[in-house]
Write a protein that holds these residues in place. Sequence first.
Motif, mmCIF file in Angstrom:
data_model
loop_
_atom_site.group_PDB
_atom_site.id
_atom_site.type_symbol
_atom_site.label_atom_id
_atom_site.label_comp_id
_atom_site.label_asym_id
_atom_site.label_seq_id
_atom_site.Cartn_x
_atom_site.Cartn_y
_atom_site.Cartn_z
ATOM 1 N N ALA A 1 0.821 -1.204 0.000
ATOM 2 C CA ALA A 1 0.000 0.000 0.000
ATOM 3 C C ALA A 1 0.860 1.260 0.000
ATOM 4 C CB ALA A 1 -0.927 -0.001 1.209
ATOM 5 N N HIS A 2 2.016 1.185 0.640
ATOM 6 C CA HIS A 2 2.892 2.351 0.761
ATOM 7 C C HIS A 2 3.672 2.615 -0.519
ATOM 8 C CE1 HIS A 2 5.439 5.322 2.606
ATOM 9 N NE2 HIS A 2 6.528 4.560 2.559
ATOM 10 N N CYS A 3 4.134 1.566 -1.170
ATOM 11 C CA CYS A 3 5.011 1.698 -2.340
ATOM 12 C C CYS A 3 4.210 1.455 -3.621
ATOM 13 C CB CYS A 3 6.180 0.736 -2.231
ATOM 14 S SG CYS A 3 7.155 0.912 -0.711
ATOM 15 N N THR A 4 3.194 2.278 -3.843
ATOM 16 C CA THR A 4 2.332 2.088 -5.011
ATOM 17 C C THR A 4 3.074 2.313 -6.328
ATOM 18 O OG1 THR A 4 1.586 4.382 -4.757
ATOM 19 C CG2 THR A 4 0.210 2.651 -3.782
ATOM 20 N N ALA A 5 4.160 3.094 -6.285
ATOM 21 C CA ALA A 5 4.970 3.302 -7.485
ATOM 22 C C ALA A 5 6.102 2.282 -7.583
ATOM 23 C CB ALA A 5 5.539 4.725 -7.503
ATOM 24 N N GLY A 6 6.094 1.328 -6.669
ATOM 25 C CA GLY A 6 7.110 0.285 -6.675
ATOM 26 C C GLY A 6 8.336 0.650 -5.862
ATOM 27 N N LEU A 7 9.331 -0.207 -5.944
ATOM 28 C CA LEU A 7 10.594 -0.003 -5.251
ATOM 29 C C LEU A 7 11.647 0.491 -6.232
ATOM 30 C CD1 LEU A 7 10.761 -3.275 -3.097
ATOM 31 C CD2 LEU A 7 9.662 -1.107 -2.528
ATOM 32 N N ASP A 8 12.573 1.282 -5.732
ATOM 33 C CA ASP A 8 13.669 1.793 -6.547
ATOM 34 C C ASP A 8 14.588 0.622 -6.920
ATOM 35 O OD1 ASP A 8 15.987 2.939 -7.569
ATOM 36 O OD2 ASP A 8 15.932 4.644 -6.184
ATOM 37 N N PRO A 9 14.699 0.268 -8.209
ATOM 38 C CA PRO A 9 15.517 -0.894 -8.608
ATOM 39 C C PRO A 9 17.002 -0.712 -8.346
ATOM 40 C CG PRO A 9 14.731 0.300 -10.538
ATOM 41 C CD PRO A 9 14.023 0.893 -9.357
ATOM 42 N N SER A 10 17.446 0.525 -8.184
ATOM 43 C CA SER A 10 18.860 0.744 -7.878
ATOM 44 C C SER A 10 19.180 0.395 -6.423
ATOM 45 C CB SER A 10 19.247 2.199 -8.158
ATOM 46 O OG SER A 10 18.622 3.074 -7.232
ATOM 47 N N VAL A 11 18.129 0.282 -5.615
ATOM 48 C CA VAL A 11 18.297 -0.060 -4.198
ATOM 49 C C VAL A 11 17.892 -1.505 -3.926
ATOM 50 C CG1 VAL A 11 17.610 0.510 -1.828
ATOM 51 C CG2 VAL A 11 17.890 2.336 -3.529
ATOM 52 N N PHE A 12 16.807 -1.930 -4.566
ATOM 53 C CA PHE A 12 16.258 -3.262 -4.344
ATOM 54 C C PHE A 12 16.438 -4.109 -5.607
ATOM 55 C CE2 PHE A 12 13.940 -0.287 -1.664
ATOM 56 C CZ PHE A 12 13.980 -0.914 -0.418
ATOM 57 N N PRO A 13 17.320 -5.092 -5.585
ATOM 58 C CA PRO A 13 17.574 -5.927 -6.781
ATOM 59 C C PRO A 13 16.323 -6.638 -7.295
ATOM 60 C CG PRO A 13 19.288 -6.246 -5.127
ATOM 61 C CD PRO A 13 18.224 -5.436 -4.474
ATOM 62 N N ASN A 14 15.429 -7.011 -6.402
ATOM 63 C CA ASN A 14 14.212 -7.713 -6.809
ATOM 64 C C ASN A 14 13.006 -6.789 -6.746
ATOM 65 O OD1 ASN A 14 15.625 -10.192 -7.108
ATOM 66 N ND2 ASN A 14 15.526 -10.494 -4.898
ATOM 67 N N ALA A 15 13.208 -5.555 -7.162
ATOM 68 C CA ALA A 15 12.166 -4.538 -7.032
ATOM 69 C C ALA A 15 10.871 -4.943 -7.714
ATOM 70 C CB ALA A 15 12.658 -3.209 -7.603
ATOM 71 N N GLY A 16 10.955 -5.637 -8.823
ATOM 72 C CA GLY A 16 9.764 -5.966 -9.591
ATOM 73 C C GLY A 16 8.827 -6.929 -8.898
ATOM 74 N N SER A 17 9.365 -7.804 -8.070
ATOM 75 C CA SER A 17 8.528 -8.824 -7.426
ATOM 76 C C SER A 17 8.404 -8.666 -5.915
ATOM 77 C CB SER A 17 9.099 -10.213 -7.724
ATOM 78 O OG SER A 17 10.435 -10.325 -7.229
ATOM 79 N N ALA A 18 9.215 -7.793 -5.349
ATOM 80 C CA ALA A 18 9.283 -7.711 -3.886
ATOM 81 C C ALA A 18 7.974 -7.283 -3.233
ATOM 82 C CB ALA A 18 10.398 -6.756 -3.461
ATOM 83 N N THR A 19 7.147 -6.501 -3.936
ATOM 84 C CA THR A 19 5.942 -5.978 -3.307
ATOM 85 C C THR A 19 4.753 -6.935 -3.365
ATOM 86 O OG1 THR A 19 5.391 -4.787 -5.337
ATOM 87 C CG2 THR A 19 6.578 -3.569 -3.639
ATOM 88 N N PHE A 20 4.924 -8.129 -3.940
ATOM 89 C CA PHE A 20 3.855 -9.125 -3.840
ATOM 90 C C PHE A 20 3.673 -9.504 -2.367
ATOM 91 C CE2 PHE A 20 4.826 -10.042 -8.387
ATOM 92 C CZ PHE A 20 3.528 -9.946 -8.889
#
Length: 546
Positions: free
Chosen positions: A350-369
């Motif tokens: 709910a907090h990261c509706t724009a996703g995670l910064d991929p430069s910080v989180f290697p698995n940004a694309g799937s981490a918010t599941f």
Amino acid sequence: MLHRSRATTRYLPMIATIALACTLAACGGDHDDEPTPTTLTLEKIGSYNGGAVGAAEITAYDTASKRLFVVNGANGTVDVLDLSAPDAPKLLGTISVAGLGKAVNSVAVYDGLVALAIEAAVKTDPGTVAFYNAADLKLINSVKVGALPDMLVFTPDGSKVLVANEGEPSGYGMAGTSDPEGAVSIITVNRGGAPSVATADFRSFNGQETALRAQGIRIFGPNATAAQDFEPEYITVSEDGKTAWVTLQENNAIAIVDVASAKVTAIKPLGFKDHNVAGFGLDASDEDGGTNTNSGTPATKIGPQPVKGMYLPDAIAGYTVDGKHYLLTANEGDARADWPGFNEETRIRAHCTAGLDPSVFPNAGSATFDSNLGRLRVTTTPNGGGMTGKNAAGQCTELYTFGGRSFSIWDTDIKRVYDSGDEFERRTSTLPNARFNASNDNNNLEDRSASKGPEPEGVVVGKFGDKQYAFVGLERIGGVMVYDITKPASASFVTYLNTRDGDKGDLGPEGLTFIPASKSPNGKPLLIVGNEVSGTTAVMQVNLTY
């Protein structure tokens, strides 16, 4: 932390402080020359059932009368138990504070003198500390202190009582709400005369909010000054009675108080726990039984995660090794989520509706599941001043979750010496009598995985010969963890006792009281556990092996 005003939406009124039969700084064994055990175990030998949720919370013991004083949050009173036969505690009487305030929040005892912290009818008004005679329960005198007096503790010589005035708000920025200042009241007991009160407040830190935030001290209540935002939770006092260390739970910091001058001399940030380090992980979801899904099932998955833990400790204890003093914290975690006008608690998805910064989180694309990190509860407000932990694109660059799911040892410069890592979750993952990360009011698998896990609440210290041990209560899953802390940097697990049975038995350990053998009614060291959800007071015997 489950003190009275925050718990009303979950249970009957409850308190979240812990009072000890012996002062935390001086708590220990019988004599310096007693033999040193090789190990120890815990055994439950007795129990008293208060008969209601919240009926057993904070406890304190009087040696001479063999009486145990138990804060009864269900009634706002104190139950007085006969502990002369610790295998069969009996109710002797009750202390009512109807004429002094709304309810009792904490209790402490020293040499026959019982001190009670009493909340005002309006919690933001000044509270009261009242003194009673342990032998006949008669009121001796009382004094006014700050708003919402919570935990209180005698100095090792019994001459003073220190009180954590939490000063919680009734709300933020809404009509009729107020945010009183937190403070520590220092009461000179003056046995036989009238007690006097000095106040260690935080007003000297007003105007320094930006600098304090830069140090990592959380000041984030909307429009609150530093003095309003600091909320003292728990206190431990040095063996010489000169210095006190006070947890500022929501602020993720510890205040240092000079007792003689009643002055806060420093506020130290605790920093953050890196859950991405091996051995410091956590189970972050209650829906992690699938792969990249938002509709998974519970599964036990404890491991490193790219989030930081805010320690946010409740209880604090102290002990000395080779002339050096150390502090222990029970890293419970607590969110400002219950007051009108402000709620910092959310979930990552709910907090990261724009996703995670991929430069910080290697698995940004799937981490918010939800099966990964999406369900984990985090703060929207890492440290006030407009900080959100997001970049210009709205992507999350940092994630801060509540609590450490551990206990820590610190030196007096507030540098971490030891942390139990993810051991609490690993050791409770195979319990035969409760499901992993169940809460204290259900036996649902992983009920608390996305929110503070086992939630360590209380910690006390016991000394036996040359060894010292930490006893840590786990508020949610229940039970008491025991660690050998004789060598602070290499503390080690000793034993664990959990006396719940599914959603029955002892539920929700809140207050721990250690009674050394020299003061025990049966000549054996005892650990008293007030279980708030079940309303039961458990008597555990510490069995030493030589």
